[in-house]
Design a protein around this motif. Structure first.
Motif, PDB file in Angstrom:
ATOM      1  N   GLU A  60      30.944 -27.518 -51.710  1.00 23.83           N
ATOM      2  CA  GLU A  60      30.890 -26.059 -52.777  1.00 23.83           C
ATOM      3  C   GLU A  60      30.579 -26.348 -54.104  1.00 23.83           C
ATOM      4  OE1 GLU A  60      35.422 -25.508 -53.666  1.00 23.83           O
ATOM      5  OE2 GLU A  60      34.152 -24.507 -51.829  1.00 23.83           O
ATOM      6  N   ILE A  61      29.784 -25.382 -54.638  1.00 23.07           N
ATOM      7  CA  ILE A  61      28.864 -25.997 -56.499  1.00 23.07           C
ATOM      8  C   ILE A  61      30.431 -24.753 -57.196  1.00 23.07           C
ATOM      9  CG2 ILE A  61      27.610 -25.216 -57.917  1.00 23.07           C
ATOM     10  CD1 ILE A  61      26.761 -27.426 -55.942  1.00 23.07           C
ATOM     11  N   ILE A  90      19.206 -25.752 -55.775  1.00 22.49           N
ATOM     12  CA  ILE A  90      19.995 -25.696 -55.006  1.00 22.49           C
ATOM     13  C   ILE A  90      20.480 -24.879 -53.825  1.00 22.49           C
ATOM     14  CG2 ILE A  90      21.999 -27.072 -56.076  1.00 22.49           C
ATOM     15  CD1 ILE A  90      23.592 -24.465 -55.646  1.00 22.49           C
ATOM     16  N   ASP A  91      20.156 -24.946 -52.534  1.00 24.45           N
ATOM     17  CA  ASP A  91      20.441 -24.404 -51.043  1.00 24.45           C
ATOM     18  C   ASP A  91      20.938 -23.295 -51.280  1.00 24.45           C
ATOM     19  OD1 ASP A  91      19.162 -24.089 -49.002  1.00 24.45           O
ATOM     20  OD2 ASP A  91      20.800 -24.489 -47.538  1.00 24.45           O
ATOM     21  N   LYS A  92      20.359 -22.075 -50.788  1.00 26.46           N
ATOM     22  CA  LYS A  92      20.405 -20.591 -50.688  1.00 26.46           C
ATOM     23  C   LYS A  92      21.939 -20.089 -50.217  1.00 26.46           C
ATOM     24  CE  LYS A  92      17.246 -19.577 -53.190  1.00 26.46           C
ATOM     25  NZ  LYS A  92      17.198 -20.571 -54.200  1.00 26.46           N
ATOM     26  N   LYS A  93      21.545 -21.062 -48.247  1.00 25.88           N
ATOM     27  CA  LYS A  93      23.465 -21.137 -48.660  1.00 25.88           C
ATOM     28  C   LYS A  93      24.376 -21.756 -48.381  1.00 25.88           C
ATOM     29  CE  LYS A  93      20.160 -21.326 -44.016  1.00 25.88           C
ATOM     30  NZ  LYS A  93      19.455 -21.343 -42.750  1.00 25.88           N
ATOM     31  N   GLN A  94      24.764 -22.886 -49.665  1.00 27.25           N
ATOM     32  CA  GLN A  94      25.023 -23.440 -50.135  1.00 27.25           C
ATOM     33  C   GLN A  94      26.330 -22.447 -51.175  1.00 27.25           C
ATOM     34  OE1 GLN A  94      25.464 -26.941 -50.495  1.00 27.25           O
ATOM     35  NE2 GLN A  94      27.286 -26.546 -51.374  1.00 27.25           N
ATOM     36  N   LYS A 120      19.297 -15.485 -55.257  1.00 32.62           N
ATOM     37  CA  LYS A 120      19.689 -14.795 -53.835  1.00 32.62           C
ATOM     38  C   LYS A 120      20.584 -15.414 -52.876  1.00 32.62           C
ATOM     39  CE  LYS A 120      14.436 -12.368 -52.945  1.00 32.62           C
ATOM     40  NZ  LYS A 120      15.211 -11.137 -54.139  1.00 32.62           N
ATOM     41  N   HIS A 121      21.179 -16.094 -53.577  1.00 35.27           N
ATOM     42  CA  HIS A 121      22.414 -16.334 -52.848  1.00 35.27           C
ATOM     43  C   HIS A 121      23.767 -15.510 -52.750  1.00 35.27           C
ATOM     44  CE1 HIS A 121      22.059 -21.071 -54.637  1.00 35.27           C
ATOM     45  NE2 HIS A 121      21.527 -20.860 -55.889  1.00 35.27           N
ATOM     46  N   GLU A 122      23.913 -16.034 -51.496  1.00 37.31           N
ATOM     47  CA  GLU A 122      24.529 -15.054 -50.462  1.00 37.31           C
ATOM     48  C   GLU A 122      26.200 -15.837 -50.325  1.00 37.31           C
ATOM     49  OE1 GLU A 122      23.064 -14.033 -47.006  1.00 37.31           O
ATOM     50  OE2 GLU A 122      20.758 -13.328 -48.352  1.00 37.31           O
ATOM     51  N   GLN A 123      26.409 -16.748 -50.053  1.00 38.26           N
ATOM     52  CA  GLN A 123      27.838 -17.522 -50.054  1.00 38.26           C
ATOM     53  C   GLN A 123      28.372 -17.726 -51.676  1.00 38.26           C
ATOM     54  OE1 GLN A 123      28.932 -18.372 -47.613  1.00 38.26           O
ATOM     55  NE2 GLN A 123      27.061 -17.477 -46.361  1.00 38.26           N
ATOM     56  N   LEU A 124      29.007 -16.404 -52.088  1.00 39.63           N
ATOM     57  CA  LEU A 124      29.484 -16.816 -53.269  1.00 39.63           C
ATOM     58  C   LEU A 124      31.007 -16.349 -53.201  1.00 39.63           C
ATOM     59  CD1 LEU A 124      29.500 -16.453 -56.250  1.00 39.63           C
ATOM     60  CD2 LEU A 124      28.971 -14.160 -56.814  1.00 39.63           C
TER      61      LEU A 124
END
Length: 130
Positions: A60-61, A90-94, A120-124
């Motif tokens: 995770e970031i 970083i990757d959008k799935k990160q 468009k980051h979705e994993q938050l």
């Protein structure tokens, strides 16, 4: 006087409401216990491949916003432009974890959320205390 004898009442239908109640209770019990069952408990020995590549993704970031409004990207102090540049790499799935101090300004939180939405980051995940 002739008396009419009452015919016994015939049951042409079955009352299914108690049956439905019992089934709903059982369904609730199954669904609540199923969420606590650990995934992957079946032991499986995976096959080997010679030409395999291993993705090097971090778990995770972490993004921190302290009470002064300072932003940190994995413990490195950044401003909004640097944060956007690092998040775009970083990757959008990160998975991105946001930890914002309760004394920080709401605008700082909104700024970080706006950057994540634009990229468009979705994993938050937003971390809070109980």
């Amino acid at each position: 006087m002739a008396r009419c004898r009452k015919q016994p009442k015939r049951f042409d239908q079955i009352n299914v409401i108690p049956f439905i109640d019992i089934m709903l209770v059982l369904l609730v019990m199954v669904l609540t216990t199923a969420t606590f069952i650990k995934q992957g408990v079946i032991p499986v020995e995976l096959p080997q491949a010679k030409a395999s590549t291993k993705e090097d993704l971090k778990k995770e970031i972490n993004i921190y916003v302290n009470s002064k409004g300072e932003m940190f990207f994995d413990k490195e102090k950044v401003d909004t432009k640097e944060l956007e540049a690092k998040l775009s790499q970083i990757d959008k799935k990160q998975t991105v974890v946001l930890r914002s101090d309760k004394e920080s300004r709401f605008q700082d939180f909104v700024t970080v959320m706006d950057i994540l939405k634009r990229l468009k980051h979705e994993q938050l995940y937003i971390v809070t205390k109980e």
